[in-house]
Design a protein around this motif. Structure first.
Motif, PDB file in Angstrom:
ATOM      1  N   LEU A 547       0.655  -1.375   0.024  1.00 53.32           N
ATOM      2  CA  LEU A 547      -0.033  -0.035   0.005  1.00 53.32           C
ATOM      3  C   LEU A 547       1.034   0.843   0.271  1.00 53.32           C
ATOM      4  CD1 LEU A 547      -2.533  -1.142   2.338  1.00 53.32           C
ATOM      5  CD2 LEU A 547      -2.707  -1.151   0.142  1.00 53.32           C
ATOM      6  N   ALA A 548       2.393   0.566   1.217  1.00 47.66           N
ATOM      7  CA  ALA A 548       3.376   2.111   0.630  1.00 47.66           C
ATOM      8  C   ALA A 548       3.480   2.157  -0.780  1.00 47.66           C
ATOM      9  CB  ALA A 548       3.542   2.316   1.366  1.00 47.66           C
ATOM     10  N   VAL A 564      -1.152   5.248 -14.646  1.00 45.18           N
ATOM     11  CA  VAL A 564      -1.924   3.147 -14.781  1.00 45.18           C
ATOM     12  C   VAL A 564      -1.096   3.489 -14.134  1.00 45.18           C
ATOM     13  CG1 VAL A 564      -1.433   2.040 -16.520  1.00 45.18           C
ATOM     14  CG2 VAL A 564      -2.472   3.926 -17.323  1.00 45.18           C
ATOM     15  N   LEU A 565      -1.285   2.307 -12.891  1.00 43.77           N
ATOM     16  CA  LEU A 565      -0.674   1.859 -12.543  1.00 43.77           C
ATOM     17  C   LEU A 565       0.085   0.039 -13.155  1.00 43.77           C
ATOM     18  CD1 LEU A 565       0.973   1.694  -9.054  1.00 43.77           C
ATOM     19  CD2 LEU A 565      -1.182   0.208  -8.616  1.00 43.77           C
ATOM     20  N   GLY A 566       0.833  -0.603 -12.565  1.00 44.32           N
ATOM     21  CA  GLY A 566       1.243  -2.098 -13.209  1.00 44.32           C
ATOM     22  C   GLY A 566       1.063  -2.625 -11.999  1.00 44.32           C
ATOM     23  N   ALA A 610      -5.760   2.034  -4.840  1.00 40.57           N
ATOM     24  CA  ALA A 610      -4.729   2.239  -6.291  1.00 40.57           C
ATOM     25  C   ALA A 610      -5.936   3.682  -6.448  1.00 40.57           C
ATOM     26  CB  ALA A 610      -4.357   1.706  -7.220  1.00 40.57           C
ATOM     27  N   PHE A 611      -6.928   3.247  -7.352  1.00 41.20           N
ATOM     28  CA  PHE A 611      -8.220   4.091  -7.718  1.00 41.20           C
ATOM     29  C   PHE A 611      -8.484   4.818  -6.855  1.00 41.20           C
ATOM     30  CE2 PHE A 611      -9.211  -0.046 -10.133  1.00 41.20           C
ATOM     31  CZ  PHE A 611      -9.107   0.731 -11.459  1.00 41.20           C
ATOM     32  N   LEU A 612      -8.471   4.486  -5.337  1.00 39.94           N
ATOM     33  CA  LEU A 612      -8.981   5.894  -4.022  1.00 39.94           C
ATOM     34  C   LEU A 612      -7.843   6.606  -3.951  1.00 39.94           C
ATOM     35  CD1 LEU A 612     -10.533   3.936  -1.376  1.00 39.94           C
ATOM     36  CD2 LEU A 612     -11.893   5.189  -2.873  1.00 39.94           C
ATOM     37  N   GLY A 614      -5.718   7.688  -6.640  1.00 40.31           N
ATOM     38  CA  GLY A 614      -5.523   8.484  -8.284  1.00 40.31           C
ATOM     39  C   GLY A 614      -5.477   7.296  -9.383  1.00 40.31           C
ATOM     40  N   ALA A 615      -5.284   6.253  -9.160  1.00 39.29           N
ATOM     41  CA  ALA A 615      -5.319   5.824 -10.279  1.00 39.29           C
ATOM     42  C   ALA A 615      -6.227   6.115 -10.880  1.00 39.29           C
ATOM     43  CB  ALA A 615      -4.892   4.727 -10.135  1.00 39.29           C
ATOM     44  N   ASP A 616      -5.563   6.034 -12.013  1.00 40.54           N
ATOM     45  CA  ASP A 616      -6.798   6.230 -13.151  1.00 40.54           C
ATOM     46  C   ASP A 616      -7.452   4.895 -14.512  1.00 40.54           C
ATOM     47  OD1 ASP A 616      -7.255   9.061 -13.225  1.00 40.54           O
ATOM     48  OD2 ASP A 616      -5.280   8.968 -14.324  1.00 40.54           O
ATOM     49  N   GLY A 617      -6.067   3.836 -14.012  1.00 40.49           N
ATOM     50  CA  GLY A 617      -6.060   2.887 -15.123  1.00 40.49           C
ATOM     51  C   GLY A 617      -5.158   1.088 -13.876  1.00 40.49           C
ATOM     52  N   VAL A 618      -5.509   0.503 -14.005  1.00 39.56           N
ATOM     53  CA  VAL A 618      -4.987  -0.474 -12.990  1.00 39.56           C
ATOM     54  C   VAL A 618      -4.302  -1.584 -14.527  1.00 39.56           C
ATOM     55  CG1 VAL A 618      -4.495  -2.546 -11.303  1.00 39.56           C
ATOM     56  CG2 VAL A 618      -5.409  -0.128 -10.764  1.00 39.56           C
ATOM     57  N   PHE A 619      -3.389  -1.766 -14.648  1.00 40.54           N
ATOM     58  CA  PHE A 619      -3.113  -3.386 -15.275  1.00 40.54           C
ATOM     59  C   PHE A 619      -2.441  -4.092 -14.940  1.00 40.54           C
ATOM     60  CE2 PHE A 619       0.319  -5.467 -18.355  1.00 40.54           C
ATOM     61  CZ  PHE A 619      -0.665  -5.681 -19.050  1.00 40.54           C
ATOM     62  N   LEU A 620      -2.861  -5.838 -14.602  1.00 37.54           N
ATOM     63  CA  LEU A 620      -1.994  -6.959 -13.201  1.00 37.54           C
ATOM     64  C   LEU A 620      -1.189  -7.709 -15.240  1.00 37.54           C
ATOM     65  CD1 LEU A 620      -5.344  -7.137 -12.031  1.00 37.54           C
ATOM     66  CD2 LEU A 620      -3.010  -5.978 -11.508  1.00 37.54           C
ATOM     67  N   GLY A 621       0.098  -8.663 -14.562  1.00 35.76           N
ATOM     68  CA  GLY A 621       0.418  -8.782 -15.476  1.00 35.76           C
ATOM     69  C   GLY A 621       0.926 -10.320 -15.103  1.00 35.76           C
ATOM     70  N   ALA A 622       0.663 -11.495 -15.450  1.00 34.18           N
ATOM     71  CA  ALA A 622       0.467 -12.525 -14.730  1.00 34.18           C
ATOM     72  C   ALA A 622       0.859 -13.871 -16.159  1.00 34.18           C
ATOM     73  CB  ALA A 622      -0.757 -12.921 -14.593  1.00 34.18           C
ATOM     74  N   CYS A 623       0.963 -14.899 -15.512  1.00 35.86           N
ATOM     75  CA  CYS A 623       1.424 -15.960 -15.947  1.00 35.86           C
ATOM     76  C   CYS A 623       0.421 -16.697 -17.228  1.00 35.86           C
ATOM     77  CB  CYS A 623       2.617 -17.136 -15.195  1.00 35.86           C
ATOM     78  SG  CYS A 623       4.248 -16.925 -14.521  1.00 35.86           S
ATOM     79  N   GLU A 624       0.919 -16.623 -18.248  1.00 40.25           N
ATOM     80  CA  GLU A 624      -1.016 -17.658 -19.053  1.00 40.25           C
ATOM     81  C   GLU A 624      -0.866 -18.667 -18.256  1.00 40.25           C
ATOM     82  OE1 GLU A 624       1.754 -18.708 -22.734  1.00 40.25           O
ATOM     83  OE2 GLU A 624       0.217 -17.261 -23.580  1.00 40.25           O
ATOM     84  N   PRO A 625      -2.529 -19.303 -17.888  1.00 38.17           N
ATOM     85  CA  PRO A 625      -2.376 -20.406 -17.761  1.00 38.17           C
ATOM     86  C   PRO A 625      -2.052 -21.670 -17.941  1.00 38.17           C
ATOM     87  CG  PRO A 625      -3.968 -19.373 -19.172  1.00 38.17           C
ATOM     88  CD  PRO A 625      -3.004 -18.755 -19.211  1.00 38.17           C
TER      89      PRO A 625
END
Length: 689
Positions: A547-548, A564-566, A610-612, A614-625
């Motif tokens: 959170l920090a 944009v936060l990733g 993150a949205f609270l 001020g993030a306008d968008g949050v992008f999450l990147g993960a390993c494929e299934p």
């Protein structure tokens, strides 16, 4: 009582690799004003011996109790700087890095001002996390000096011999009545053309005469417990039951032939498999004048994977039959004849020279076996052929061994889509954790020929020998810990742990308490995210720290661009982002990335925070299934993100502002495309109201 953080920040020019794109001197001035920062030093190369010495001196002279290095990726240099801190008497877990080279300077080369602003945010994020870091102790385990080999085919026998010759006692467990595996059923082996029975008999005799090897036939693994490097194994079968301890396990369970029942009029007499042909060849000459071999005759789902084994086998046996009976008419029908290496190419030429016909059929015109002929459309000539036959031989694939899923569950290792034990991405796997001492070889991996099985067996055995020889293994990796004051004993964490590292134990009063075995925990953080009472924390990735970091990422001045936060899994998205930097691929500079151990740690509470903030968008990147380094982490992440999107949509929130993407570590172009498109979509949506 927490000690006040005294943070030293060391900003690296990396020659001109960073300083050529970022105003590092201006960065120094701005970083001095950050909370808890006691010292800021700029250097040409902090990873050099001179640079490391300066860090050690600063720790001693300034009394620093936290260190941040702003430079290259932590994926390559974090161990070096941790060791530098430890050499100065500072616990290595009190170190943090800001990746201002691969994920800033190199990817925003034409935006010096934007790159500098982003670098400040990245350092601010690292400082915010560093202020909350806590020292942790190393975890040690003594390795039991004995090994278990599961499966006694070519790979299992070879691995057992190698381990035994290395001086370690070996239990060799085989579920069949006899050892030797599929090779016992073969006639000859390519490319040597040695008789298979002679080849395997030599290994069987060597195993049976080795005093360090105990062979247990008609035996299966009933239970496996313990922790990394110290496994308690229970086996049984054929009226006996035994238990023993080992420090390393080699899985060599092999594969089994697919039975083509219902395909191509298979009857086991006039229409047989290549393995059944091997048995006929062992018995003597095959009485057939017209022979048709159909290559790739397995079921559709079995043909999705391929192996050199099938090509080699059909060529070897076709030539053998031709040599035994030169006047025989032999045709090889193939949809896809994959050849690997010069031997296979040479054999195709040799087969053609002997008069063996090769007929290529398409996916929509597969051969049809009738009473006395095989009908097929030849793609090369365009002719419809009707081939008489006395014998049809089907090249069917090897499939995963029965019981592979049960064994995988016991060993806490994944299976691929076809039931085989997949290769681990050695370059990217979590190497900072204690090696579990489990290795795979032979057909248990995928269908392999004899030479490849031998190579894999030697490789697995050498790794196991090294593991057993070490004696004591040490881990400094972060693991999950339970706050007993908050634990309600609900058991959610037990259900979500893919490594069975968590158990419920009776506590005081009526409640049970979660207990986490540090040697079994892999630090994915799934239990941390799942815990409804937030009673579990992941060292170096606590809720407070994350959170920090999020707050710091969004604390910089707005420049009119969307924020944009990733959040990226370190084994996929973060690795791809690093490689994008190494290749100088460019993407928008208003993206701030946070490294996570696994996508299982993507907590909906963090995303909402993150949205609270001020993030306008949050992008999450993960390993494929199917590619998660922690077995099921990405599946849990997908479920949670889908649930969060549904909740946000119901509340009137545009769920397009939250995106989960599957990323590969070695495909940075996909990462750049995804993050660029996402940023553009957020810009189109506009700032959060």
């Amino acid at each position: 009582m927490e000690t006040e953080a005294k943070i030293g920040v060391f900003i690296c020019d990396c020659g001109t690799e960073i300083a050529g794109f970022i105003e590092t001197e201006a960065l120094v001035d701005r970083v001095r004003d950050l909370p808890h920062v006691t010292l800021v030093q700029r250097g040409l190369y902090h990873c050099s011996k001179k640079g490391q010495k300066r860090i050690r001196q600063a720790i001693a002279e300034q009394g620093l109790n936290r260190v941040v290095v702003a430079g290259c990726t932590p994926r390559t240099h974090e161990p070096l700087f941790r060791a530098t801190c430890e050499a100065a008497g500072l616990n290595g877990s009190l170190f943090e890095m800001a990746n201002i080279r691969e994920q800033c300077a190199w990817v925003h080369a034409a935006e010096r001002e934007g790159a500098t602003a982003k670098a400040l945010d990245l350092v601010r994020m690292a400082v915010a996390k560093a202020a909350l870091l806590e020292a942790r102790d190393k975890v040690e385990a003594t390795v039991t000096p004995a090994a278990l080999v599961i499966g006694a085919g070519t790979a299992g026998l070879t691995a057992a011999l190698t381990l035994a010759n290395g001086g370690f006692p070996v239990k060799l467990v085989e579920r069949e009545r006899e050892v030797g595996g599929l090779v016992r059923k073969l006639h000859t082996l390519y490319p040597t053309m040695q008789r298979a029975e002679e080849f395997i008999s030599e290994r069987i005799k060597a195993v049976q005469s080795n005093p360090n090897i105990e062979v247990l036939t008609q035996t299966q693994i009933l239970d496996l417990s313990g922790s990394a490097s110290n496994y308690h194994v229970t086996v049984g079968g054929n009226g006996h039951r035994a238990a023993f301890d080992v420090g390393a396990i080699i899985v060599a369970t092999g594969a089994q032939p697919s039975h083509p029942n219902g395909l191509f009029r298979y009857d086991g007499r006039r229409v047989i498999t290549q393995l059944e042909l091997e048995s006929k060849l062992k018995a003597g000459p095959v009485d057939a004048q017209h022979i048709v071999m159909i290559h790739g005759a397995g079921r559709e789902e079995e043909r999705l994977y391929s192996s050199s084994v099938y090509c080699m086998t059909v060529l070897k046996n076709a030539i053998l039959l031709k040599e035994m009976k030169p006047e025989a008419c032999i045709s090889i029908l193939f949809g896809d004849l994959q050849s690997f290496g010069e031997w296979c190419e040479d054999e195709i030429v040799r087969a053609r020279q002997r008069g063996i016909k090769f007929i290529h059929f398409g996916p929509e015109s597969k051969p049809v076996v009738k009473g006395d002929v095989v009908e097929v459309h030849d793609l090369l000539s365009g002719a419809d052929l009707s081939l008489p036959y006395d014998l049809v031989v089907l090249s069917t694939p090897l499939v995963a061994s029965d019981g592979a899923s049960t064994l995988a569950s016991m060993l806490h290792i994944p299976l691929d889509d076809y039931g085989f034990f997949p290769d681990v991405h050695v370059r990217l796997r979590p190497r900072n954790y204690i090696d579990p001492g489990i290795y795979i070889c032979g057909n248990a991996h995928y269908p392999a020929d004899t030479n490849e099985s031998l190579f894999q067996a030697y490789s697995a055995a050498s790794k196991a020998l090294h593991h057993l020889s070490v004696g004591v293994v040490t881990s400094e990796a972060p693991v999950a810990v339970v706050d007993e004051r908050l634990c309600t004993g609900c058991g959610t964490c037990v259900e979500t742990c893919a490594f069975q590292a968590i158990s419920l134990e009776k506590g005081e009063g009526v409640l049970s308490m979660s207990r986490i075995a540090p040697l079994l925990c892999k630090g994915c953080g799934n239990c941390v995210t799942a815990c409804p009472s937030k009673a579990i924390a992941l060292q170096s990735a606590t809720d407070r720290q994350l959170l920090a970091q999020i707050g710091a990422a969004l604390a910089g001045p707005q420049d009119g661009k969307p924020r944009v936060l990733g959040l990226l899994c370190q084994w996929s998205g973060y690795a791809a982002a690093d490689l994008a930097g190494a290749r100088r691929l460019q993407y928008p500079s208003n993206v701030r990335l946070i490294r996570g151990g696994c996508s299982a740690r993507f907590d909906p509470h963090h995303i909402l925070w993150a949205f609270l903030n001020g993030a306008d968008g949050v992008f999450l990147g993960a390993c494929e299934p199917g590619e998660c380094h922690y077995v099921l982490g990405n599946q849990y992440a997908e479920s949670r993100i889908n649930g969060l999107q549904e909740m946000l949509t119901a509340a009137g929130f545009d769920a397009r502002r939250l995106q989960l993407a599957w990323l590969k570590p070695d495909e940075p172009e996909d990462f750049v495309t995804a993050i660029t498109a996402f940023t553009a979509s957020i810009e189109k949506l506009g700032p959060m109201a």
